[in-house]
Design a protein around this motif. Structure first.
Motif, PDB file in Angstrom:
ATOM      1  N   MET A 163      24.590  53.967  50.826  1.00 35.06           N
ATOM      2  CA  MET A 163      23.747  55.137  51.072  1.00 35.06           C
ATOM      3  C   MET A 163      22.336  54.889  50.550  1.00 35.06           C
ATOM      4  N   MET A 164      22.230  54.328  49.355  1.00 36.50           N
ATOM      5  CA  MET A 164      20.909  54.085  48.769  1.00 36.50           C
ATOM      6  C   MET A 164      20.097  53.135  49.642  1.00 36.50           C
ATOM      7  N   ASN A 165      20.717  52.098  50.143  1.00 36.46           N
ATOM      8  CA  ASN A 165      20.001  51.151  51.013  1.00 36.46           C
ATOM      9  C   ASN A 165      19.606  51.799  52.334  1.00 36.46           C
ATOM     10  N   HIS A 166      20.471  52.622  52.883  1.00 38.70           N
ATOM     11  CA  HIS A 166      20.136  53.307  54.140  1.00 38.70           C
ATOM     12  C   HIS A 166      18.985  54.293  53.935  1.00 38.70           C
ATOM     13  N   LEU A 167      18.947  54.958  52.792  1.00 41.40           N
ATOM     14  CA  LEU A 167      17.901  55.958  52.522  1.00 41.40           C
ATOM     15  C   LEU A 167      16.498  55.352  52.491  1.00 41.40           C
ATOM     16  N   LYS A 168      16.381  54.050  52.360  1.00 43.77           N
ATOM     17  CA  LYS A 168      15.062  53.404  52.380  1.00 43.77           C
ATOM     18  C   LYS A 168      14.343  53.656  53.705  1.00 43.77           C
ATOM     19  N   ASP A 169      15.118  53.877  54.774  1.00 42.34           N
ATOM     20  CA  ASP A 169      14.543  54.078  56.107  1.00 42.34           C
ATOM     21  C   ASP A 169      14.599  55.533  56.562  1.00 42.34           C
ATOM     22  N   VAL A 170      14.808  56.454  55.622  1.00 44.65           N
ATOM     23  CA  VAL A 170      14.953  57.874  55.959  1.00 44.65           C
ATOM     24  C   VAL A 170      13.847  58.682  55.286  1.00 44.65           C
ATOM     25  N   ASP A 171      13.242  59.578  56.030  1.00 43.42           N
ATOM     26  CA  ASP A 171      12.244  60.485  55.465  1.00 43.42           C
ATOM     27  C   ASP A 171      12.966  61.491  54.572  1.00 43.42           C
ATOM     28  N   GLU A 227      33.201  54.123  27.068  1.00 49.19           N
ATOM     29  CA  GLU A 227      33.959  53.649  25.907  1.00 49.19           C
ATOM     30  C   GLU A 227      34.867  52.479  26.285  1.00 49.19           C
ATOM     31  N   LYS A 228      35.374  52.480  27.509  1.00 51.62           N
ATOM     32  CA  LYS A 228      36.291  51.430  27.962  1.00 51.62           C
ATOM     33  C   LYS A 228      35.590  50.371  28.812  1.00 51.62           C
ATOM     34  N   HIS A 229      34.519  50.779  29.510  1.00 50.41           N
ATOM     35  CA  HIS A 229      33.840  49.891  30.454  1.00 50.41           C
ATOM     36  C   HIS A 229      32.328  49.914  30.194  1.00 50.41           C
ATOM     37  N   PRO A 230      31.830  49.043  29.340  1.00 55.86           N
ATOM     38  CA  PRO A 230      30.396  49.056  29.034  1.00 55.86           C
ATOM     39  C   PRO A 230      29.555  48.772  30.276  1.00 55.86           C
ATOM     40  N   GLY A 231      28.353  49.351  30.272  1.00 51.30           N
ATOM     41  CA  GLY A 231      27.444  49.135  31.390  1.00 51.30           C
ATOM     42  C   GLY A 231      26.135  49.853  31.170  1.00 51.30           C
ATOM     43  N   GLU A 232      25.349  49.913  32.219  1.00 48.66           N
ATOM     44  CA  GLU A 232      24.016  50.530  32.172  1.00 48.66           C
ATOM     45  C   GLU A 232      24.038  51.867  32.902  1.00 48.66           C
ATOM     46  N   GLN A 233      23.506  52.897  32.239  1.00 45.94           N
ATOM     47  CA  GLN A 233      23.452  54.237  32.809  1.00 45.94           C
ATOM     48  C   GLN A 233      22.147  54.468  33.558  1.00 45.94           C
ATOM     49  N   PHE A 234      22.221  55.327  34.598  1.00 51.18           N
ATOM     50  CA  PHE A 234      21.051  55.692  35.387  1.00 51.18           C
ATOM     51  C   PHE A 234      21.114  57.170  35.741  1.00 51.18           C
ATOM     52  N   SER A 235      19.951  57.795  35.781  1.00 51.76           N
ATOM     53  CA  SER A 235      19.820  59.133  36.365  1.00 51.76           C
ATOM     54  C   SER A 235      19.528  58.928  37.852  1.00 51.76           C
ATOM     55  N   TRP A 236      19.479  59.998  38.638  1.00 47.52           N
ATOM     56  CA  TRP A 236      19.139  59.892  40.064  1.00 47.52           C
ATOM     57  C   TRP A 236      17.758  59.249  40.235  1.00 47.52           C
ATOM     58  N   GLU A 237      16.791  59.705  39.461  1.00 46.20           N
ATOM     59  CA  GLU A 237      15.430  59.173  39.578  1.00 46.20           C
ATOM     60  C   GLU A 237      15.384  57.685  39.215  1.00 46.20           C
ATOM     61  N   LEU A 280      17.918  55.615  39.472  1.00 49.34           N
ATOM     62  CA  LEU A 280      18.642  54.905  40.537  1.00 49.34           C
ATOM     63  C   LEU A 280      17.741  54.701  41.758  1.00 49.34           C
ATOM     64  N   LYS A 281      16.948  55.716  42.077  1.00 53.29           N
ATOM     65  CA  LYS A 281      15.998  55.587  43.191  1.00 53.29           C
ATOM     66  C   LYS A 281      15.021  54.442  42.920  1.00 53.29           C
ATOM     67  N   LYS A 282      14.539  54.319  41.701  1.00 49.02           N
ATOM     68  CA  LYS A 282      13.625  53.226  41.364  1.00 49.02           C
ATOM     69  C   LYS A 282      14.331  51.871  41.469  1.00 49.02           C
ATOM     70  N   LYS A 283      15.585  51.815  41.008  1.00 49.48           N
ATOM     71  CA  LYS A 283      16.361  50.568  41.067  1.00 49.48           C
ATOM     72  C   LYS A 283      16.508  50.096  42.519  1.00 49.48           C
ATOM     73  N   PHE A 284      16.702  51.037  43.438  1.00 44.92           N
ATOM     74  CA  PHE A 284      16.865  50.696  44.853  1.00 44.92           C
ATOM     75  C   PHE A 284      15.550  50.758  45.642  1.00 44.92           C
ATOM     76  N   LYS A 285      14.447  51.006  44.919  1.00 43.79           N
ATOM     77  CA  LYS A 285      13.110  51.042  45.527  1.00 43.79           C
ATOM     78  C   LYS A 285      12.995  52.083  46.641  1.00 43.79           C
TER      79      LYS A 285
END
Length: 148
Positions: free
Chosen positions: A67-75, A129-139, A141-146
């Motif tokens: 979805m994030m990749n598709h949104l790059k081409d959506v207004d 607690e069980k699966h370490p990783g990096e957290q993102f907010s919506w904003e 995440l949008k930056k991560k996917f440009k």
């Protein structure tokens, strides 16, 4: 009299058109529906996503990253709702803009981005607690996917 009849018919036609134009999300039929971005069958009810346009068209995805990749081409102005599956409640769609996101190499997603969504801060903390990783907010995440 004919003018009154044609006005009534016109009103009924317009009313039917308005009722039939539902701009909301559509149920995802897991195991049947295909991803709009990559064409894979949507089977994972913990990572699927969907958005609907203001014109009533729903786009379904097998993974949040599709979805994030598709949104790059959506207004963005054409989108009425963005939804993602809650990892902790499989099959439940939640608001993508208020969701909490986790990229954890210990939680695979269908397209290999290891991206999952959670409905609350508490929900993501329990998984972290069980699966370490990096957290993102919506904003973030949008930056991560440009996205715009």
């Amino acid at each position: 009299m004919i003018k009154g009849i044609s006005s009534g018919i016109f009103f009924v036609i317009v009313l039917c058109l308005l009722v039939s134009c539902d701009g909301g999300p559509k149920p995802i039929n897991y195991g049947t529906d295909g991803c709009h971005y990559c064409s894979m069958t949507i089977v994972d009810n913990q990572h699927a996503a969907q958005f609907a346009t203001k014109k009533g068209r729903a786009y379904k995805f097998d993974a949040i990253e599709c979805m994030m990749n598709h949104l790059k081409d959506v207004d963005p102005a054409t989108v009425s709702v963005l939804l993602v599956n809650d990892y902790n409640t499989p099959g439940e769609l939640i608001d993508a803009k208020t969701a909490h996101y986790l990229v954890s190499k210990e939680i695979p997603s269908p397209m290999g981005e290891f991206l999952s969504a959670f409905d609350s801060e508490k929900g993501i903390k329990n998984v972290l607690e069980k699966h370490p990783g990096e957290q993102f907010s919506w904003e973030e995440l949008k930056k991560k996917f440009k996205l715009h």
